[in-house]
Design an enzyme around this catalytic site. Structure first.
Site, PDB file in Angstrom:
ATOM      1  N   CYS A  85      59.439  68.069  21.574  1.00 20.95           N
ATOM      2  CA  CYS A  85      58.115  67.829  21.004  1.00 20.95           C
ATOM      3  C   CYS A  85      58.231  67.788  19.488  1.00 20.95           C
ATOM      4  O   CYS A  85      58.952  68.598  18.902  1.00 20.95           O
ATOM      5  CB  CYS A  85      57.167  68.950  21.443  1.00 20.95           C
ATOM      6  SG  CYS A  85      55.493  68.764  20.842  1.00 20.95           S
ATOM      7  N   HIS A 126      52.641  66.196  29.608  1.00 23.56           N
ATOM      8  CA  HIS A 126      53.012  66.938  28.398  1.00 23.56           C
ATOM      9  C   HIS A 126      51.819  67.007  27.445  1.00 23.56           C
ATOM     10  O   HIS A 126      51.501  68.073  26.907  1.00 23.56           O
ATOM     11  CB  HIS A 126      54.212  66.269  27.728  1.00 23.56           C
ATOM     12  CG  HIS A 126      54.678  66.951  26.492  1.00 23.56           C
ATOM     13  ND1 HIS A 126      55.770  67.797  26.470  1.00 23.56           N
ATOM     14  CD2 HIS A 126      54.209  66.930  25.216  1.00 23.56           C
ATOM     15  CE1 HIS A 126      55.942  68.253  25.241  1.00 23.56           C
ATOM     16  NE2 HIS A 126      55.001  67.737  24.458  1.00 23.56           N
ATOM     17  N   GLU A 127      51.147  65.875  27.249  1.00 20.46           N
ATOM     18  CA  GLU A 127      50.026  65.839  26.301  1.00 20.46           C
ATOM     19  C   GLU A 127      48.812  66.609  26.813  1.00 20.46           C
ATOM     20  O   GLU A 127      48.110  67.263  26.038  1.00 20.46           O
ATOM     21  CB  GLU A 127      49.670  64.396  25.949  1.00 20.46           C
ATOM     22  CG  GLU A 127      50.817  63.571  25.394  1.00 20.46           C
ATOM     23  CD  GLU A 127      51.691  64.264  24.358  1.00 20.46           C
ATOM     24  OE1 GLU A 127      51.194  65.131  23.617  1.00 20.46           O
ATOM     25  OE2 GLU A 127      52.890  63.940  24.298  1.00 20.46           O
ATOM     26  N   HIS A 130      49.260  70.111  26.000  1.00 22.42           N
ATOM     27  CA  HIS A 130      48.841  70.371  24.614  1.00 22.42           C
ATOM     28  C   HIS A 130      47.341  70.657  24.560  1.00 22.42           C
ATOM     29  O   HIS A 130      46.897  71.592  23.901  1.00 22.42           O
ATOM     30  CB  HIS A 130      49.159  69.186  23.705  1.00 22.42           C
ATOM     31  CG  HIS A 130      50.496  69.253  23.058  1.00 22.42           C
ATOM     32  ND1 HIS A 130      50.833  70.188  22.107  1.00 22.42           N
ATOM     33  CD2 HIS A 130      51.591  68.474  23.209  1.00 22.42           C
ATOM     34  CE1 HIS A 130      52.069  69.988  21.717  1.00 22.42           C
ATOM     35  NE2 HIS A 130      52.562  68.954  22.372  1.00 22.42           N
TER      36      HIS A 130
END
Length: 136
Positions: A85, A126-127, A130
């Site tokens: 990241c 993954h996002e 976040h």
């Protein structure tokens, strides 16, 4: 405008707030920042540019996409992945899904559903992590 990448782990660990039409300029900055880092980055969430809103941008097999308020509603095919990241150093192992169905809003804030598979699905997961304040 290209924004600086946030590396503040305490900020990144906060859960993001829902996006609204007032956040369209944030989405434009997020997309521009992602494109500026295209040599080493395939996806970004708004908190990576210092804005705690549920907005993600990613390279979907050569087409840049922005999703507002994304939520995974169905998943299948678990596997282990190792990810890096821009906001963090090194890589980490994590569980991902080969196929995901996502509920999200488009740029006009209309609700949409779409199924993604493979690499695009991994980027989206993954996002969304976040957005949830999950640091991977």
């Amino acid at each position: 405008m290209v924004q600086e990448i946030c590396k503040d782990v305490l900020f990144l660990a906060r859960k993001s707030e829902p996006a609204t039409p007032d956040d369209l300029p944030v989405a434009a900055d997020l997309l521009e920042t992602l494109k500026a880092h295209a040599d080493g980055c395939v996806g970004m969430a708004a908190n990576m540019i210092g804005v705690a809103k549920r907005i993600i941008a990613f390279d979907d097999e050569g087409v840049y996409r922005v999703l507002f308020n994304p939520e995974i509603v169905k998943k299948s095919g678990p596997y282990e992945a190792e990810e890096g990241c821009l906001s963090l150093t090194g890589t980490r192992k994590t569980k991902r899904w080969k196929s995901i169905k996502v509920k999200y809003q488009d740029e006009q804030f209309r609700q949409r559903f779409k199924t993604w598979n493979g690499w695009s699905a991994q980027i989206i997961q993954h996002e969304i992590d976040h957005c949830e304040g999950i640091i991977i």
